[in-house]
Design a protein around this motif. Structure first.
Motif, PDB file in Angstrom:
ATOM      1  N   ILE A 270     -27.797   5.279  63.463  1.00 15.03           N
ATOM      2  CA  ILE A 270     -29.105   4.724  63.827  1.00 15.03           C
ATOM      3  C   ILE A 270     -29.739   4.200  62.510  1.00 15.03           C
ATOM      4  O   ILE A 270     -29.862   4.886  61.615  1.00 15.03           O
ATOM      5  N   ASP A 271     -29.856   2.957  62.604  1.00 17.42           N
ATOM      6  CA  ASP A 271     -31.003   2.122  61.301  1.00 17.42           C
ATOM      7  C   ASP A 271     -32.423   2.522  61.425  1.00 17.42           C
ATOM      8  O   ASP A 271     -32.813   2.002  62.454  1.00 17.42           O
ATOM      9  N   GLY A 272     -32.851   3.264  60.522  1.00 19.68           N
ATOM     10  CA  GLY A 272     -34.303   3.688  60.549  1.00 19.68           C
ATOM     11  C   GLY A 272     -35.072   2.471  60.515  1.00 19.68           C
ATOM     12  O   GLY A 272     -36.331   2.600  60.877  1.00 19.68           O
ATOM     13  N   SER A 273     -34.693   1.542  59.947  1.00 19.45           N
ATOM     14  CA  SER A 273     -35.562   0.257  59.470  1.00 19.45           C
ATOM     15  C   SER A 273     -35.748  -0.502  60.762  1.00 19.45           C
ATOM     16  O   SER A 273     -36.687  -1.216  60.919  1.00 19.45           O
ATOM     17  N   SER A 274     -34.943  -0.295  61.902  1.00 17.57           N
ATOM     18  CA  SER A 274     -35.156  -0.843  62.942  1.00 17.57           C
ATOM     19  C   SER A 274     -35.922  -0.216  63.922  1.00 17.57           C
ATOM     20  O   SER A 274     -36.122  -0.853  65.280  1.00 17.57           O
ATOM     21  N   LEU A 275     -36.394   0.898  63.726  1.00 12.93           N
ATOM     22  CA  LEU A 275     -37.298   1.909  64.475  1.00 12.93           C
ATOM     23  C   LEU A 275     -38.670   1.508  64.277  1.00 12.93           C
ATOM     24  O   LEU A 275     -39.105   1.401  63.310  1.00 12.93           O
ATOM     25  N   PRO A 276     -39.791   1.505  65.510  1.00  8.69           N
ATOM     26  CA  PRO A 276     -41.148   1.577  65.417  1.00  8.69           C
ATOM     27  C   PRO A 276     -41.645   2.743  64.500  1.00  8.69           C
ATOM     28  O   PRO A 276     -41.221   4.016  64.610  1.00  8.69           O
TER      29      PRO A 276
END
Length: 334
Positions: A270-276
């Protein structure tokens, strides 16, 4: 139809190109597939009625079909067109069959107007008159033809028959020569033709083991689609056929199934930059709490282990002390 048949009844592998498969169904469509990528390459809708059978020619550049509309057609799949057709090669209305010979002619089976079974040999460049036309018998079973291109021998059998007839197709009159037949006591219910690579040549010999089509294709799917043609790659049958130890499905193009989006994702990708931001903070907090729980459990496990060791040590010392203080006569009765 989205590249699918409502009911598939005919399946034919291409004789020389890798992964090319032809199918025909109850929807009267003919679809050419690349099974290595799972993609339909082309669809033909020229047949307006039920397709009885389909046969590739020797190098797979053309195929012929017989249909319930009483027409014999020769098709070019890469141009998606019917090259030539012949109405009623046999005058009877019952089902007929057709196969390409190695020389490019078409061998047919059908019925006369008087319902006699009939054989025919045709030149697709001149469909007006047959090369040969031969009445066989008055049986009702539809004749199925199994053709061996290595020896130019065709085997004829029909459901309900108790014999299999052998004919040789040559360029000399009468062109279709009767050879012999095999008879049995039981009627035939179904027929199939096994590749000669499975024959034990020590028990069966035909024309001194002629070379036959091997398992390796002569063309890749992209080469065939680009218009290239090649005869089958032959293997020797002199000492029998020994298959390779391992064969893999070779796909030049990436499989379409690999490009489909996954419905499940691993936490590690999971790419952390794409999470709220709120969700990311909550995940970090949960991970920290989990680490603290694991650490406390590890400490508790170590403390319990220490308690057990101390208990054993204490019990052992007390037992020794009690034993040393005991009176030697304490075990005697008064």
């Amino acid at each position: 139809m989205n590249g699918m048949h409502c009911l598939c009844g005919i399946i034919k592998w291409h004789p020389t190109a890798r992964n090319i498969l032809l199918t025909a169904g109850g929807d009267n469509l003919i679809i050419i597939w690349n099974v290595g990528t799972g993609e339909p390459l082309m669809t033909m809708d020229d047949h307006l009625d039920l397709i009885y059978n389909i046969s590739w020619n020797y190098n797979g550049s053309l195929f012929c079909t017989t249909c319930k509309d009483l027409r014999l057609r020769v098709c070019n799949p890469r141009k998606n067109e019917v090259v030539v057709e012949r109405l009623s090669p046999h005058e009877g209305i019952r089902p007929m069959r057709a196969i390409f010979t190695r020389e490019g002619n078409i061998f047919t089976t059908g019925f006369t107007r008087m319902s006699q079974r009939e054989l025919g040999l045709w030149d697709p460049t001149n469909f007006e008159e047959p090369i040969a036309l031969l009445e066989l018998d008055t049986s009702n079973g539809v004749l199925l033809a199994f053709y061996d291109p290595d020896t130019s021998i065709v085997f004829l059998s029909g459901k309900g028959d108790s014999s299999i007839r052998y004919f040789e197709i040559t360029e000399e009159r009468p062109y279709v020569h009767y050879i012999s037949k095999f008879s049995s006591k039981e009627p035939q219910r179904g027929m199939g033709f096994m590749p000669k690579r499975g024959v034990d040549v020590s028990k069966c010999e035909i024309a001194r083991y002629p070379d036959t089509a091997g398992p390796e294709p002569a063309l890749e799917p992209e080469e065939w689609m680009d218009g290239q043609d090649a005869d089958p790659t032959l293997v020797s049958m002199r000492d029998g056929y020994v298959p390779p130890k391992s064969r893999e499905l070779k796909v030049a193009k990436k499989n379409v199934l690999d490009t489909r989006p996954s419905t499940r994702k691993s936490m590690s990708v999971i790419d952390g930059s794409s999470l709220p931001p709120q969700l990311l903070e909550k995940l970090v907090e949960e991970v920290q709490n989990l680490k603290a729980t694991v650490l406390s459990q590890e400490k508790r496990i170590c403390f319990c282990d220490l308690e057990n060791k101390l208990s054993k040590y204490t019990n052992g010392s007390l037992n020794k002390a009690n034993s040393s203080n005991a009176h030697p006569n304490s075990l005697l009765t008064p």
